[in-house]
Structures are given as structure tokens and as C-alpha cells.
Design an enzyme around this catalytic site. Sequence first.
Site, PDB file in Angstrom:
ATOM      1  N   LYS A  45      61.592 -15.233  67.221  1.00 33.49           N
ATOM      2  CA  LYS A  45      60.494 -14.831  66.325  1.00 33.49           C
ATOM      3  C   LYS A  45      60.877 -15.033  64.871  1.00 33.49           C
ATOM      4  O   LYS A  45      60.035 -15.299  64.022  1.00 33.49           O
ATOM      5  CB  LYS A  45      60.202 -13.334  66.486  1.00 33.49           C
ATOM      6  CG  LYS A  45      59.742 -12.881  67.839  1.00 33.49           C
ATOM      7  CD  LYS A  45      59.201 -11.467  67.677  1.00 33.49           C
ATOM      8  CE  LYS A  45      59.151 -10.726  68.974  1.00 33.49           C
ATOM      9  NZ  LYS A  45      60.296  -9.825  69.169  1.00 33.49           N
TER      10      LYS A  45
ATOM     11  N   LYS B 224      68.354 -20.328  70.437  1.00 30.71           N
ATOM     12  CA  LYS B 224      67.249 -19.796  71.237  1.00 30.71           C
ATOM     13  C   LYS B 224      65.958 -19.764  70.430  1.00 30.71           C
ATOM     14  O   LYS B 224      65.988 -19.636  69.198  1.00 30.71           O
ATOM     15  CB  LYS B 224      67.593 -18.409  71.797  1.00 30.71           C
ATOM     16  CG  LYS B 224      67.385 -17.270  70.857  1.00 30.71           C
ATOM     17  CD  LYS B 224      67.358 -15.929  71.587  1.00 30.71           C
ATOM     18  CE  LYS B 224      67.024 -14.847  70.556  1.00 30.71           C
ATOM     19  NZ  LYS B 224      66.132 -13.837  70.966  1.00 30.71           N
TER      20      LYS B 224
ATOM     21  N   LYS C  28      72.368 -11.452  63.378  1.00 36.07           N
ATOM     22  CA  LYS C  28      71.260 -10.997  62.529  1.00 36.07           C
ATOM     23  C   LYS C  28      71.734 -10.549  61.153  1.00 36.07           C
ATOM     24  O   LYS C  28      71.008 -10.684  60.171  1.00 36.07           O
ATOM     25  CB  LYS C  28      70.462  -9.891  63.228  1.00 36.07           C
ATOM     26  CG  LYS C  28      69.706 -10.431  64.430  1.00 36.07           C
ATOM     27  CD  LYS C  28      68.557  -9.576  64.887  1.00 36.07           C
ATOM     28  CE  LYS C  28      67.735 -10.381  65.894  1.00 36.07           C
ATOM     29  NZ  LYS C  28      66.766  -9.634  66.620  1.00 36.07           N
TER      30      LYS C  28
HETATM   31  N1  AQP Z   1      64.163 -17.498  73.662  1.00 33.33           N
HETATM   32  C1  AQP Z   1      64.043 -16.567  74.599  1.00 33.33           C
HETATM   33  N2  AQP Z   1      64.060 -16.909  75.906  1.00 33.33           N
HETATM   34  C2  AQP Z   1      63.921 -15.967  76.879  1.00 33.33           C
HETATM   35  N3  AQP Z   1      63.732 -14.655  76.611  1.00 33.33           N
HETATM   36  C3  AQP Z   1      63.692 -14.271  75.323  1.00 33.33           C
HETATM   37  N4  AQP Z   1      63.520 -13.075  74.731  1.00 33.33           N
HETATM   38  C4  AQP Z   1      63.564 -13.236  73.379  1.00 33.33           C
HETATM   39  N5  AQP Z   1      63.760 -14.524  73.071  1.00 33.33           N
HETATM   40  C5  AQP Z   1      63.843 -15.200  74.258  1.00 33.33           C
HETATM   41  C6  AQP Z   1      63.324 -11.811  75.434  1.00 33.33           C
HETATM   42  O1  AQP Z   1      62.117 -11.227  74.975  1.00 33.33           O
HETATM   43  C7  AQP Z   1      62.240  -9.800  75.046  1.00 33.33           C
HETATM   44  C8  AQP Z   1      61.768  -9.180  73.766  1.00 33.33           C
HETATM   45  O2  AQP Z   1      62.596  -9.599  72.702  1.00 33.33           O
HETATM   46  P1  AQP Z   1      62.730  -8.710  71.411  1.00 33.33           P
HETATM   47  O3  AQP Z   1      61.403  -8.385  70.879  1.00 33.33           O
HETATM   48  O4  AQP Z   1      63.597  -7.549  71.697  1.00 33.33           O
HETATM   49  O5  AQP Z   1      63.433  -9.674  70.399  1.00 33.33           O
HETATM   50  P2  AQP Z   1      64.777 -10.499  70.497  1.00 33.33           P
HETATM   51  O6  AQP Z   1      65.421 -10.431  71.822  1.00 33.33           O
HETATM   52  O7  AQP Z   1      65.622 -10.117  69.344  1.00 33.33           O
HETATM   53  O8  AQP Z   1      64.306 -12.004  70.357  1.00 33.33           O
HETATM   54  P3  AQP Z   1      63.172 -12.638  69.494  1.00 33.33           P
HETATM   55  O9  AQP Z   1      61.858 -12.268  70.108  1.00 33.33           O
HETATM   56  O10 AQP Z   1      63.382 -14.082  69.354  1.00 33.33           O
HETATM   57  O11 AQP Z   1      63.309 -11.972  68.077  1.00 33.33           O
HETATM   58  P4  AQP Z   1      64.381 -12.285  66.937  1.00 33.33           P
HETATM   59  O12 AQP Z   1      63.918 -13.480  66.217  1.00 33.33           O
HETATM   60  O13 AQP Z   1      64.285 -11.060  66.100  1.00 33.33           O
HETATM   61  O14 AQP Z   1      65.723 -12.471  67.571  1.00 33.33           O
HETATM   62  C9  AQP Z   1      63.703  -9.497  75.377  1.00 33.33           C
HETATM   63  O15 AQP Z   1      63.810  -9.182  76.763  1.00 33.33           O
HETATM   64  C10 AQP Z   1      64.400 -10.798  75.086  1.00 33.33           C
HETATM   65  O16 AQP Z   1      65.545 -10.972  75.889  1.00 33.33           O
END
Ligand code: AQP
Length: 353
Positions: A219, A216, A124
Site C-alpha cells: 500500500k 512485495k 518501515k
Molecule cells: N503483497 C502481498 N501479498 C500477499 N499478502 C499481502 N498482504 C499485504 N501485502 C501482501 C497481507 O494483507 C494483510 C493486510 O496487510 P496490512 O494491512 O496489515 O498491511 P501490510 O502487511 O503491512 O502490507 P501492505 O498492505 O502492503 O501495507 P504496507 O505498505 O504498509 O506494508 C496481511 O495479512 C498481509 O500479510
Amino acid sequence: MTDEISAAIAPRVFSGVQPTGNLHLGNYLGAILRFVEMQKTHDCIYCVVDLHAITQPVSVWGGPKELARNIHEVTAAFLAAGIDPVKHVVFNQSRVHQHAELAWVFNCIARLGWMNRMTQFKEKAGKDRENASLGLYAYPSLMAADILLYRATHVPVGEDQKQHLELTRDIAQKFNNDFAESIAEHGFGDAFFPMTEPLIQGPATRVMSLRDGTKKMSKSDPSDLSRINLTDDRDTVAQKLRKAKTDPEPLPSEVEGLAGRPEAENLVGIYAALSGRTAADVLAEFGGGQFSGFKSALTDLAVDKLGPVGSEMKRLVADPGHIDTVLREGAERASAIAAPVMNAVKDIVGFLR
Ligand code: AQP
């Protein structure tokens, strides 16, 4: 013993989702559906982790109005997916000040060497690491505080959170060791914090980007075509799946044939997760066929499964009175659990109160 909490640690689930917009299929399959499942067997606390959302630059999380809207949206997703805010606790993190308080104690427990190994920070922060916020660096310590503030024993998460959960256990262990004498003196035996178990389960612990099967679904991916958002309508889902990257070969008839074909593997995995079938079963039906036919079957399935969730989310967000009540009442119940735990931590560390 301190205040109103017992020495024994009862089974309890905690997990959270950041209100950073673009809630997607990965969040749904990897986390939110697991949250719904855990309600059947455990006391659960589900949190909209808004303190985490602001660790990125304001331009990324969108500013005050966007943050408030996204807090509503994540809560709406919880409710639309089937989380029961009466039997369980749903709230937004910033309302319970003990999260930040315990995170500070953990900042003084966690070692720089541990934090330097966190791959999510590296990803990040990117190349411009000097410009990343201190909050982004300390994110895993706050996450440990979120979980341990409720002495949670189980945390359902996607695969990407595995390393942070390991760090949570390291922090709990070091706290229990550093303060062993005080913990015993205060009547908590030989461990105040549990060794939390990550629950990385289900058919879709790592859903990949539709544009690149090695990354992966996320968001924060600048391309909206890379993910299926929970609120996407049929045309948008159809267009994203039509444009999803694939390879020129037809679908294999057996799972082994997916090796080295990350995009095909991802789409088959998504189909399997949404339909509750195995990948082998899906390939028995679609193997040998072209991607175009498979993609259109996947569109129908995705719209069928996600459509009702997306519509309910939109309905709830349009009139957020109910969501606001859920979050306010949830925060009161979360505070009632968190306050005595934080008081015990203060006593154990030696703060006067
Ligand atoms: N691609 C994914 N596949 C399975 N699980 C996923 N999670 C996120 N992406 C995937 C799971 O969703 C939960 C909430 O995630 P978060 O809001 O803490 O954000 P994150 O893990 O950083 O991933 P995001 O949503 O894609 O955001 P960004 O773009 O900021 O990295 C967690 O349990 C996560 O494991």
C-alpha cells in the site's frame, strides 16, 4: 475461575487489515479471500486495525478524514469480498479498548531482543530510525494482543506477517510460563493463551510489485503503478499491466523456466491465483508467447474477478450508513468476548479490579 470464560480454548480465527488506503491485489489474494474461505469452517473475527494505522507519520496515513474514509474502505472490501458480518464479527480495533490494554501487558512481557529482530520495523523505519514512532516499534506486541485478546487459534495472513505470528507465540508462551502458578490457581490449567497457528496458505501468499518483482506489492509504495488497487477501473488495470516490468524473453513453457525471472513469475502467479489454475497450467497455455498477449489476457481476468468487488466497495463507501452499523454492532460483540479475557488477564497478573 475468572468471570464468564471457560478454561478450554475453542478454535477461533482472527485477522486484520490496516486502514492505510490503496487496498491492493496482494491484500485481496493473500488475506481477504482467505478470510472468506475460513468462514466456512470457523468462528471468525475480522478487524480493521486502525490503531496500527497511526504508527506511521500522519503524512503517511493521511490525517483524520482520510483515516475515517479508509476504515470505511477496508470494511467495504470485507463485505464486498463476501465476509458475513452477521455470522462472524467485523469491527474496528479502536472501539474495543482492551486491545491497547492487553498490548501494554505484552509490552512488559516481550523482550527488547525479540523486538529488535523484527524486519518489518527495520523496513518501515528505514534509515531514519531515530525518527520512527515508539508505536511502530511496539506494533508486533499490539498485533499479539489483537489475536490473543480473543484467544484465537488460527490467523490467516500473507507471508510478510510470518515473523509477527512467531512473536505472538513467543509472547503467549512467556505469559503462560511467567504466570503458570496464577493461571492454574485461577482454573485455567497449564496455559491461558493458545499457541496460535499462522495460516499462510493459498496460491498468492506474497504478491510482488508490478515495478520490481523482488519487492512485495504494498500500500505504501509511492508508485501507484506498482500495485493493482481493488477499486481501479478497467483502463487503469490495463495501463498498469501494460507498464508492468518484464524481461525480453518470451514466457517459458514450464515452471522451472521462471527461475531467476521474478517479474514473469509474479504475473504468472497472479494469473494462476485469479483463475484458480496452477502456474504449470497457465504456462501450458501461454508459454512461448510474448508478454503483450499474456498481459492483455491477464487484464481481462483481473477486471472480471476484481471489477465486481471494486464496484460493490464503491457503492458501500458512497453510503456508509450500513458500514457504520456493521462496525458498531461488531464492536459490541467483540467487546463481549474481549472484556472477560482481559479481566482474566488482570486477575492472573494480580491487578485489583
Ligand atoms: N503483497 C502481498 N501479498 C500477499 N499478502 C499481502 N498482504 C499485504 N501485502 C501482501 C497481507 O494483507 C494483510 C493486510 O496487510 P496490512 O494491512 O496489515 O498491511 P501490510 O502487511 O503491512 O502490507 P501492505 O498492505 O502492503 O501495507 P504496507 O505498505 O504498509 O506494508 C496481511 O495479512 C498481509 O500479510
